[in-house]
Design a protein around this motif. Structure first.
Motif, PDB file in Angstrom:
ATOM      1  N   MET A  44      48.022  40.323  39.037  1.00 43.85           N
ATOM      2  CA  MET A  44      46.554  40.309  38.980  1.00 43.85           C
ATOM      3  C   MET A  44      45.945  41.160  40.091  1.00 43.85           C
ATOM      4  SD  MET A  44      43.996  37.043  39.249  1.00 43.85           S
ATOM      5  CE  MET A  44      42.231  37.260  39.272  1.00 43.85           C
ATOM      6  N   VAL A  45      46.500  41.033  41.295  1.00 46.83           N
ATOM      7  CA  VAL A  45      45.963  41.777  42.434  1.00 46.83           C
ATOM      8  C   VAL A  45      46.164  43.276  42.234  1.00 46.83           C
ATOM      9  CG1 VAL A  45      46.137  42.166  44.911  1.00 46.83           C
ATOM     10  CG2 VAL A  45      46.248  39.842  44.013  1.00 46.83           C
ATOM     11  N   VAL A  46      47.370  43.658  41.782  1.00 52.11           N
ATOM     12  CA  VAL A  46      47.642  45.073  41.554  1.00 52.11           C
ATOM     13  C   VAL A  46      46.729  45.632  40.479  1.00 52.11           C
ATOM     14  CG1 VAL A  46      49.381  46.729  40.803  1.00 52.11           C
ATOM     15  CG2 VAL A  46      50.026  44.867  42.324  1.00 52.11           C
ATOM     16  N   THR A  47      46.545  44.864  39.408  1.00 50.32           N
ATOM     17  CA  THR A  47      45.653  45.296  38.330  1.00 50.32           C
ATOM     18  C   THR A  47      44.241  45.504  38.852  1.00 50.32           C
ATOM     19  OG1 THR A  47      46.966  44.082  36.701  1.00 50.32           O
ATOM     20  CG2 THR A  47      44.723  44.690  36.073  1.00 50.32           C
ATOM     21  N   LEU A  48      43.790  44.589  39.707  1.00 46.20           N
ATOM     22  CA  LEU A  48      42.444  44.716  40.260  1.00 46.20           C
ATOM     23  C   LEU A  48      42.326  45.934  41.177  1.00 46.20           C
ATOM     24  CD1 LEU A  48      39.629  43.550  40.412  1.00 46.20           C
ATOM     25  CD2 LEU A  48      40.379  42.076  42.284  1.00 46.20           C
ATOM     26  N   ILE A  49      43.392  46.256  41.913  1.00 42.76           N
ATOM     27  CA  ILE A  49      43.368  47.454  42.756  1.00 42.76           C
ATOM     28  C   ILE A  49      43.184  48.694  41.898  1.00 42.76           C
ATOM     29  CG2 ILE A  49      44.761  48.920  44.275  1.00 42.76           C
ATOM     30  CD1 ILE A  49      46.022  46.372  45.395  1.00 42.76           C
ATOM     31  N   VAL A  50      43.924  48.757  40.788  1.00 41.07           N
ATOM     32  CA  VAL A  50      43.785  49.893  39.873  1.00 41.07           C
ATOM     33  C   VAL A  50      42.376  49.943  39.284  1.00 41.07           C
ATOM     34  CG1 VAL A  50      44.618  50.911  37.718  1.00 41.07           C
ATOM     35  CG2 VAL A  50      46.244  49.899  39.330  1.00 41.07           C
ATOM     36  N   LEU A  68      34.775  42.540  46.187  1.00 44.57           N
ATOM     37  CA  LEU A  68      35.388  41.847  45.052  1.00 44.57           C
ATOM     38  C   LEU A  68      36.897  41.721  45.234  1.00 44.57           C
ATOM     39  CD1 LEU A  68      35.315  40.680  42.170  1.00 44.57           C
ATOM     40  CD2 LEU A  68      35.480  43.031  41.318  1.00 44.57           C
ATOM     41  N   LEU A  69      37.534  42.808  45.641  1.00 42.86           N
ATOM     42  CA  LEU A  69      38.983  42.778  45.838  1.00 42.86           C
ATOM     43  C   LEU A  69      39.367  41.803  46.953  1.00 42.86           C
ATOM     44  CD1 LEU A  69      41.798  43.828  45.229  1.00 42.86           C
ATOM     45  CD2 LEU A  69      41.341  45.761  46.764  1.00 42.86           C
ATOM     46  N   LEU A  70      38.595  41.809  48.033  1.00 42.74           N
ATOM     47  CA  LEU A  70      38.870  40.888  49.136  1.00 42.74           C
ATOM     48  C   LEU A  70      38.726  39.442  48.688  1.00 42.74           C
ATOM     49  CD1 LEU A  70      39.460  40.447  52.137  1.00 42.74           C
ATOM     50  CD2 LEU A  70      37.001  40.657  52.583  1.00 42.74           C
ATOM     51  N   ASP A  89      43.377  34.118  45.480  1.00 43.51           N
ATOM     52  CA  ASP A  89      44.772  34.083  45.027  1.00 43.51           C
ATOM     53  C   ASP A  89      45.650  33.368  46.050  1.00 43.51           C
ATOM     54  OD1 ASP A  89      46.719  34.796  43.043  1.00 43.51           O
ATOM     55  OD2 ASP A  89      47.470  36.325  44.418  1.00 43.51           O
ATOM     56  N   LEU A  90      45.442  33.662  47.319  1.00 48.68           N
ATOM     57  CA  LEU A  90      46.212  32.988  48.360  1.00 48.68           C
ATOM     58  C   LEU A  90      45.831  31.508  48.464  1.00 48.68           C
ATOM     59  CD1 LEU A  90      46.145  35.711  51.173  1.00 48.68           C
ATOM     60  CD2 LEU A  90      48.118  35.038  49.769  1.00 48.68           C
ATOM     61  N   ARG A  91      44.559  31.214  48.315  1.00 46.77           N
ATOM     62  CA  ARG A  91      44.108  29.824  48.403  1.00 46.77           C
ATOM     63  C   ARG A  91      44.691  28.979  47.277  1.00 46.77           C
ATOM     64  NH1 ARG A  91      37.844  28.654  47.602  1.00 46.77           N
ATOM     65  NH2 ARG A  91      38.530  29.073  45.462  1.00 46.77           N
ATOM     66  N   VAL A 137      43.975  43.821  60.682  1.00 46.43           N
ATOM     67  CA  VAL A 137      43.150  42.624  60.908  1.00 46.43           C
ATOM     68  C   VAL A 137      43.128  41.742  59.660  1.00 46.43           C
ATOM     69  CG1 VAL A 137      40.789  41.824  61.301  1.00 46.43           C
ATOM     70  CG2 VAL A 137      41.716  43.672  62.701  1.00 46.43           C
ATOM     71  N   LEU A 138      42.945  42.350  58.494  1.00 50.69           N
ATOM     72  CA  LEU A 138      42.935  41.570  57.256  1.00 50.69           C
ATOM     73  C   LEU A 138      44.282  40.899  57.022  1.00 50.69           C
ATOM     74  CD1 LEU A 138      40.977  43.970  54.859  1.00 50.69           C
ATOM     75  CD2 LEU A 138      40.145  41.868  55.935  1.00 50.69           C
ATOM     76  N   LEU A 139      45.347  41.623  57.291  1.00 49.01           N
ATOM     77  CA  LEU A 139      46.683  41.046  57.142  1.00 49.01           C
ATOM     78  C   LEU A 139      46.893  39.881  58.111  1.00 49.01           C
ATOM     79  CD1 LEU A 139      48.636  44.395  56.788  1.00 49.01           C
ATOM     80  CD2 LEU A 139      48.483  42.627  55.028  1.00 49.01           C
ATOM     81  N   GLN A 140      46.393  40.040  59.344  1.00 46.76           N
ATOM     82  CA  GLN A 140      46.540  38.963  60.322  1.00 46.76           C
ATOM     83  C   GLN A 140      45.743  37.735  59.899  1.00 46.76           C
ATOM     84  OE1 GLN A 140      48.697  39.149  62.927  1.00 46.76           O
ATOM     85  NE2 GLN A 140      48.268  36.948  63.087  1.00 46.76           N
ATOM     86  N   CYS A 141      44.576  37.940  59.347  1.00 46.87           N
ATOM     87  CA  CYS A 141      43.790  36.806  58.839  1.00 46.87           C
ATOM     88  C   CYS A 141      44.550  36.081  57.731  1.00 46.87           C
ATOM     89  CB  CYS A 141      42.442  37.296  58.316  1.00 46.87           C
ATOM     90  SG  CYS A 141      41.307  37.861  59.615  1.00 46.87           S
ATOM     91  N   ALA A 142      45.192  36.860  56.853  1.00 50.66           N
ATOM     92  CA  ALA A 142      45.983  36.240  55.788  1.00 50.66           C
ATOM     93  C   ALA A 142      47.170  35.483  56.362  1.00 50.66           C
ATOM     94  CB  ALA A 142      46.463  37.311  54.807  1.00 50.66           C
ATOM     95  N   ILE A 143      47.801  36.020  57.407  1.00 55.99           N
ATOM     96  CA  ILE A 143      48.939  35.345  58.049  1.00 55.99           C
ATOM     97  C   ILE A 143      48.489  34.018  58.653  1.00 55.99           C
ATOM     98  CG2 ILE A 143      50.538  35.491  59.993  1.00 55.99           C
ATOM     99  CD1 ILE A 143      50.714  38.530  59.414  1.00 55.99           C
TER     100      ILE A 143
END
Length: 198
Positions: A1-7, A46-48, A54-56, A130-136
């Motif tokens: 889903m995430v990859v599709t949304l990136i495209v 939207l992507l963010l 998705d993570l939640r 920074v976004l990756l660290q927030c996800a971590i």
């Protein structure tokens, strides 16, 4: 889903860009065209939001979530640059605008251009980190977030390479081919201490 949304976001970026320029220059609706172009940042929002949801919802962090962070970083720092580039070329081709200014090729001007591009790349990398660290922090599981940490390392390498690339143009400025040589390929003669040539 995430990859599709990136495209989808990438395709939508160019569709909105083309539509905005057509409205601005061909349809003579500059305000509406500008409004369409201002919708571009909504794609990153939207992507963010989708990635966070998705993570939640319990999705295991993997390369797709890292790619989303990298994509957002680069669209934030390069999106406006691409819009200006496309606007200049479109105005020149279809609306009688001035020729687009090309990037300098040689000397300090080229080095300054490369440093500006490197700054954009570093900015994109920092946003992604920074976004990756927030996800971590959000996930909180070190084993599950290994792929996100790998993306952070890749961004560190990318930023370093971009800085070294720009620095190379400062240390070894690019010169026109054949600069400093005469028509026969010889170095120009140098004056002696008495002002004569040798």
């Amino acid at each position: 889903m995430v990859v599709t949304l990136i495209v989808v976001c990438e395709v939508a970026f160019w569709v909105l860009l083309g539509l905005g320029l057509v409205l601005r220059y061909l349809a003579r609706l500059p305000r509406l065209g500008a409004a369409v172009l201002l919708c571009e940042p909504l794609l990153e929002v939207l992507l963010l939001a989708v990635t966070a949801v998705d993570l939640r919802n319990g999705a295991e962090p993997d390369w797709k979530h890292g790619l989303a962070a990298v994509y957002i970083g680069f669209t934030v720092t390069h999106g406006h640059y691409m819009v200006r580039w496309a606007d200049g070329h479109f105005a020149y081709r279809f609306a009688g605008g001035p020729p687009p200014v090309k990037p300098p090729k040689y000397g300090r001007a080229r080095a300054a251009h490369e440093w500006r591009m490197a700054a954009r790349a570093v900015g994109a990398g920092l946003i992604a980190v920074v976004l990756l660290q927030c996800a971590i922090w959000y996930v909180g599981d070190g084993e599950q977030t290994a792929s996100l940490t790998d993306w952070q390392a890749k961004m560190g390498w990318l930023m370093g390479i971009c800085v070294l690339w720009a620095a190379s143009y400062t240390i070894w400025p690019k010169k026109p081919r054949g600069a400093g040589r005469d028509a026969h390929g010889a170095e120009p003669s140098r004056p002696t201490s008495r002002g004569t040539t040798r």
